[in-house]
Design a protein around this motif. Structure first.
Motif: not given
Length: 414
Positions: A233-245, A356-364
């Motif tokens: 597999m390979r890690i394909v990084p997905f960024r998760g972008e957030y806002f604050e209310l 601040a955003a996060g990055v998900r390590a998604q195995a593909v």
């Protein structure tokens, strides 16, 4: 003669996130006296996935019955609450709503009710008026209330795990990036370089161990290849972008949309954190680096690795419509706010402040499949954790015990 002579430790854990530290914690509890060293390339624990998420203690309602995610999230949520209470870590069991806003979502919502019951999770079905009893500003056709969901400070949990493993005699080294792994019949030897430049005292060291555990998260496939194992597999990084209310009083607790079962992402949701703020998000867009928290974070070599993996293109071809929508919401605050207003009509564009955003390590996988479950594999003298995104923080304690059991089997073979 001690058979451990010539080794610096019995088990070397690569990765100082919550899963790596939980694994070290489980080893020291299950087999006291086992010599454990944890190597983390950053200057402290929880600098990536663990420290860049919404802090939700997941109930386990989303996951296929019998899967590792379902079993470990259900068990782990209760254990995480207990761990936080024991060590005085900020947490709260808030419950959450999963809200259907369109008629075509109702069958999926009812399927979640059944899945929750199969996983042993108490759920309550709600109509529109009952939704407003929980969340006065939220609108929907129907919802379910999941009482066992909560929030906590996962960074503080990781810090406590690090403190606990040190107290048990283990060693945690920061600023130690693994650059070379030499695996032999007798065990493994790794060489470290400088991680982020603040732990130079750990650079250039060689650590010899009887067994190695790979909990490197966003770098786990790279570490697996360093050992000589093919992770498949390979890690394909997905960024998760957030806002604050800006108006956190609009939301009392946690509010989620009905997720699309074809994807491992839960959609844009609202989460009241332990500090009283409300995070909105995340979306999910491809990151241009393993640790790419902004669009400007680009690492050509890592991007080339993602683009060179056949599974990346197969995933893109299969899910391009979904991806286009996520990209649109990333580039347009108005589009993001429109998605939020499906759940919370009172939200305005001005209510959303970048966070601040996060990055998900998604195995593909090679065929383009997004790995759906936690993925733990054994190699010769090694155990690799190859897919541990959300709800891995929730499930960290049972995951750690599972990985510990596997690496202790490796030690017992000699």
């Amino acid at each position: 003669m001690d058979g451990r002579a010539g080794f610096d430790c019995d088990v070397l854990v690569i990765g100082g996130g919550i899963v790596g530290l939980s694994t070290a914690y489980a080893i020291t509890r299950a087999a006291p006296g086992t010599r454990v060293v944890v190597l983390e390339k950053e200057a402290g624990p929880a600098r990536h996935q663990t420290g860049h998420n919404s802090g939700v203690i997941h109930s386990g309602i989303y996951y296929r019955p019998g899967s590792l995610k379902a079993r470990y999230a259900v068990r782990g949520s209760a254990e995480m609450v207990k761990f936080c209470a024991e060590y005085g870590i900020a947490h709260e069991v808030t419950g959450k709503l999963i809200v259907a806003t369109r008629r075509d979502e109702l069958p999926r919502l009812h399927a979640l009710v059944q899945r929750g019951r199969e996983n042993g999770i108490p759920v309550r079905e709600l109509g529109p008026a009952q939704i407003m009893e929980y969340e006065p500003q939220v609108r929907g056709l129907a919802a379910i209330h999941v009482g066992t969901t909560g929030v906590c400070d996962f960074t503080a949990v990781a810090e406590q795990l690090a403190e606990s493993v040190r107290a048990a005699g283990a060693e945690v080294r920061y600023g130690a990036e693994v650059t070379v792994v030499d695996r032999r019949a007798w065990g493994v030897a790794v060489r470290t370089g400088t991680g982020d430049g603040t732990g130079a005292g750990n650079a250039g060291a060689v650590v010899r161990a009887r067994a190695l555990v790979n909990c490197a998260g966003l770098q786990c496939d790279r570490v697996a290849r360093l050992t000589g194992d093919d992770p498949g597999m390979r890690i394909v990084p997905f960024r998760g972008e957030y806002f604050e209310l800006a108006r956190p009083g609009l939301v009392r607790g946690l509010v989620y949309p009905v997720p699309d079962p074809a994807f491992p992402f839960l959609g844009v949701h609202l989460t009241r954190s332990v500090d009283g703020g409300v995070h909105v998000g995340p979306n999910a867009v491809p990151a241009l680096a393993r640790e790419g928290y902004r669009w400007s974070d680009v690492r050509p070599g890592e991007l080339a690795g993602t683009l060179g993996w056949p599974g990346s293109w197969r995933t893109a071809r299969k899910h391009w419509r979904y991806g286009a929508g996520e990209l649109h919401r990333s580039l347009s605050k108005r589009a993001f706010a429109t998605a939020v207003r499906r759940l919370l009509p009172a939200v305005t564009d001005a209510d959303l402040r970048p966070a601040a955003a996060g990055v998900r390590a998604q195995a593909v996988l090679r065929d383009g499949t997004l790995a759906d479950d936690f993925l733990i594999r054994r190699g010769a003298r090694t155990v690799h954790v190859l897919n541990a995104p959300s709800p891995a923080a929730t499930a960290a304690l049972p995951i750690g015990r599972e990985v510990a059991a596997r690496v202790l089997e490796v030690l017992a073979e000699r």
